[in-house]
Design an enzyme around this catalytic site. Structure first.
Site, PDB file in Angstrom:
ATOM      1  N   LYS A 190     -11.162 -88.673 -19.154  1.00 45.61           N
ATOM      2  CA  LYS A 190      -9.740 -88.826 -18.292  1.00 45.61           C
ATOM      3  C   LYS A 190      -9.190 -88.635 -17.550  1.00 45.61           C
ATOM      4  O   LYS A 190      -8.165 -88.452 -17.316  1.00 45.61           O
ATOM      5  CB  LYS A 190      -9.048 -89.300 -19.551  1.00 45.61           C
ATOM      6  CG  LYS A 190      -9.287 -90.549 -20.187  1.00 45.61           C
ATOM      7  CD  LYS A 190      -8.825 -91.197 -22.068  1.00 45.61           C
ATOM      8  CE  LYS A 190      -9.466 -92.471 -22.193  1.00 45.61           C
ATOM      9  NZ  LYS A 190     -10.577 -92.396 -23.361  1.00 45.61           N
TER      10      LYS A 190
ATOM     11  N   LEU B  33     -18.664 -91.649 -30.550  1.00 38.63           N
ATOM     12  CA  LEU B  33     -18.004 -92.716 -31.491  1.00 38.63           C
ATOM     13  C   LEU B  33     -17.595 -91.567 -32.982  1.00 38.63           C
ATOM     14  O   LEU B  33     -18.211 -91.109 -32.896  1.00 38.63           O
ATOM     15  CB  LEU B  33     -19.829 -92.725 -31.839  1.00 38.63           C
ATOM     16  CG  LEU B  33     -20.478 -94.041 -30.338  1.00 38.63           C
ATOM     17  CD1 LEU B  33     -21.879 -93.900 -30.399  1.00 38.63           C
ATOM     18  CD2 LEU B  33     -19.646 -95.152 -30.262  1.00 38.63           C
TER      19      LEU B  33
END
Length: 645
Positions: free
Chosen positions: A419, A459
């Site tokens: 990001k 995850l």
């Protein structure tokens, strides 16, 4: 025998009663014949008397047995009460039969036949009922046990499949119907008494045998092949469980308890490359290692991986008391089980924003390596709390990096995020500035090697959608996604931590390492896969009777559809196939220090608008069209408006 008895169990009750009647019709004359043989000691010569005794026996026995209910007994559930009924019936029969042949007498029939034949008849009736009841009962109970077992197929007829089948045969929990294997040469052959089928037979097998689960015994199969198999099984509405990987099977023994539900981690990404032990040990073994954010998802996994390499001291720096307690307890237990009791594990409550505290920790323990994982990374929360996000992500990194520089820490590794690439939110912009701070510091004379490792979602982390989706599925839905076309990179937490350590070991100063995340995954597809892995179905306009619905709620502030890992287009490969090196521009240290000073003034004044302007100036790629959504600023403005009214 089971094939002969099984039709009897399916036969109507009337049919089984007629079979018992037919058996008694045979037993009566046979017992009469045996009585004559025992009395006379010869096989022939008593035909006339034998026929009379047989007819009288049938005429007396069948009505008595019928009235006594012997032809309505369910033999597979026979108890002592049935034996009592047989004794009572045969006694009545014996009294009548003995009266006729022993008391009254019949020409051609010895009087002792009246006593011998009822005894033989009792033995014949009793034994026939006992034997048939035993066979039927055992078969019925065996069938009942089989019906209560889970009917399964094993996908994979190799060594692991054979070991799994052997374990299943002892467990009693499953009924193995067959094997499925891709190898054409194995098709039609048998392992023990179990047939091997081809993948094209799966659908027919599942329907015919009412299969409930498919067990994957393919620990060495490439992830791509596992994905193909899962796609094949998706449309068959079948649960899937899998064995652990090859490393877990190194002992050569497979237990039924080794089976686990197939997780979304089994289907995402690509094959994991085995870590390089030299790179893992380079900055850790017998050294003092500090991990900030040690209680977070990435920080805690870094600690687990570091402990396995056996540093001299592992310092856990965490601002959350509960998180610090949890990871410390886990690591202490792991150290005992791994035989790493000589590793000193030190839990330290501290915020990376507290310069004095961080400086004191690094100076006291003379730290060799720092892995800086402390960060606020939840995009909407940081967007609504911008000053706190920037304080933690930018100034927390700056404070820790300066302390490392002052005390000559050999290696400083920043855990960054995708990001930070062309950010559209404050969290991403703050992480990009943290990268630029380290790039600028690496250009100055220093004994510390500053580097950073950038990767996408992991995850199961606190900011990942996977735990959210799991919880929503457990609650019955709906699953909420922000946009149908949004996609993200994913990697398992252990692999990410291993690659961070290995990338840091390759650093010389100022590098931005980028991890190969494989192909990006559509979040909508991820949600659908998780629903199907749970044995449920998607509910939509094409399937109104499905279990879980997927709702689209719209993009959140600062969120973008596609994440990237590189700002430029010229990544360099490294010696590790999963680690690349980016060449990206940054601001010199003097200039960025001036901007940081202005940024701190904006934070002290709680001026989120000015703070955002400075972020845009430092990070030219920062592209945001959303307004400032600082909760404190919004509330303060509302109070001012209310007071004016």
């Amino acid at each position: 025998m089971r094939k002969v008895i099984a039709p009897l169990l399916r036969m109507p009750h009337t049919g089984r009663g007629l079979l018992a009647l037919f058996a008694d019709i045979l037993i009566c004359p046979i017992s009469a014949w045996l009585a004559f043989y025992l009395r006379l000691g010869e096989i022939s010569g008593f035909a006339a008397g034998f026929h009379v005794a047989s007819l009288v026996s049938l005429a007396i026995a069948l009505p008595i047995f019928y009235v006594s209910g012997l032809y309505s007994v369910i033999l597979r559930h026979a108890t002592w009460n049935v034996l009592i009924d047989i004794v009572r019936s045969v006694v009545i029969y014996g009294v009548v039969f003995a009266f006729i042949f022993s008391v009254v007498g019949v020409p051609g029939v010895p009087r002792t036949i009246g006593l011998i034949q009822p005894i033989l008849l009792f033995l014949g009736i009793g034994c026939s009922r006992a034997i048939v009841g035993y066979w039927l009962g055992n078969t019925y109970r065996r069938q009942h046990r089989d019906e209560s077992k889970i009917s399964i197929l094993i996908y994979g007829a190799g060594a692991s499949g054979r070991q799994l089948a052997s374990a299943i045969s002892y467990s009693g929990a499953f009924r193995l119907v067959g094997f499925v294997d891709d190898a054409p040469t194995l098709r039609g052959r048998r392992l023990g008494n179990v047939r091997i089928h081809g993948p094209d037979e799966l659908s027919a097998l599942i329907r015919k045998h009412d299969i409930e689960e498919v067990l994957l015994a393919l620990p060495s199969a490439p992830r791509s092949r596992r994905n193909q198999i899962m796609k094949l099984l998706y449309d068959l509405d079948i649960r899937v469980r899998t064995l652990p990987g090859l490393m877990d099977l190194a002992s050569g023994r497979v237990e039924v308890t080794d089976l686990r539900p197939l997780e979304i981690e089994d289907l995402l990404g690509r094959n994991v490359v085995a870590p390089d032990p030299i790179l893992l040990a380079h900055d850790i073994r017998r050294k003092t290692v500090l991990v900030t954010g040690a209680g977070g998802s990435i920080g805690s996994e870094l600690c687990r991986q570091i402990l396995q390499v056996q540093p001299a001291t592992l310092l856990l720096v965490e601002s959350s008391e509960f998180s610090l307690y949890s990871i410390n307890q886990e690591l202490e237990k792991a150290a005992l089980s791994q035989g790493a009791t000589e590793v000193s594990i030190v839990p330290l409550l501290a915020s990376v924003r507290e310069t004095r505290r961080i400086d004191e920790i690094i100076r006291t323990w003379r730290v060799d390596t720092i892995y800086h994982a402390a960060a606020y990374k939840h995009v909407p929360l940081v967007e609504h709390n911008p000053t706190e996000g920037v304080l933690n992500n930018v100034f927390g990194t700056l404070s820790t990096a300066r302390a490392a520089h002052r005390h000559g820490v050999a290696k400083f590794v920043l855990v960054s995020t995708d990001k930070a690439v062309r950010p559209t939110n404050i969290m991403g912009a703050s992480k990009r500035i943290a990268e630029m701070v380290l790039q600028a510091m690496a250009e100055e004379p220093t004994d510390t090697c500053f580097t950073m490792v950038r990767f996408g979602n992991v995850l199961g982390s606190s900011g990942s959608v996977v735990p959210l989706f799991r919880r929503q599925i457990e609650e019955g839905g709906p699953i909420t996604i922000t946009h149908r076309d949004i996609n993200r990179y994913f990697m398992t937490i252990p692999e990410a931590a291993q690659l961070v350590i290995q990338a840091g070991a390759m650093a010389h100063g100022g590098e931005v390492f980028v991890l190969d995340m494989g192909k990006p995954v559509r979040i909508a597809d991820l949600a659908r896969n998780m629903v199907e892995l749970s044995g449920l179905t998607i509910r939509d306009h094409n399937h109104p009777d499905g279990d879980i619905e997927i709702h689209e709620v719209g993009l959140r502030p600062g969120e973008k559809l596609y994440e990237e890992l590189l700002i430029g287009d010229n990544p360099e490969m490294t010696s590790h196939p999963r680690i690349m090196k980016a060449n990206e521009q940054f601001i010199p240290l003097l200039k960025i220090n001036d901007e940081l000073e202005l940024m701190m003034h904006a934070i002290n004044d709680d001026n989120a608008i000015l703070l955002k302007e400075i972020l845009c100036r430092i990070v030219p790629e920062y592209n945001t069209t959303s307004d400032v959504v600082d909760w404190v600023g919004i509330r303060r403005a509302a109070i001012v408006v209310d007071s004016e009214l």
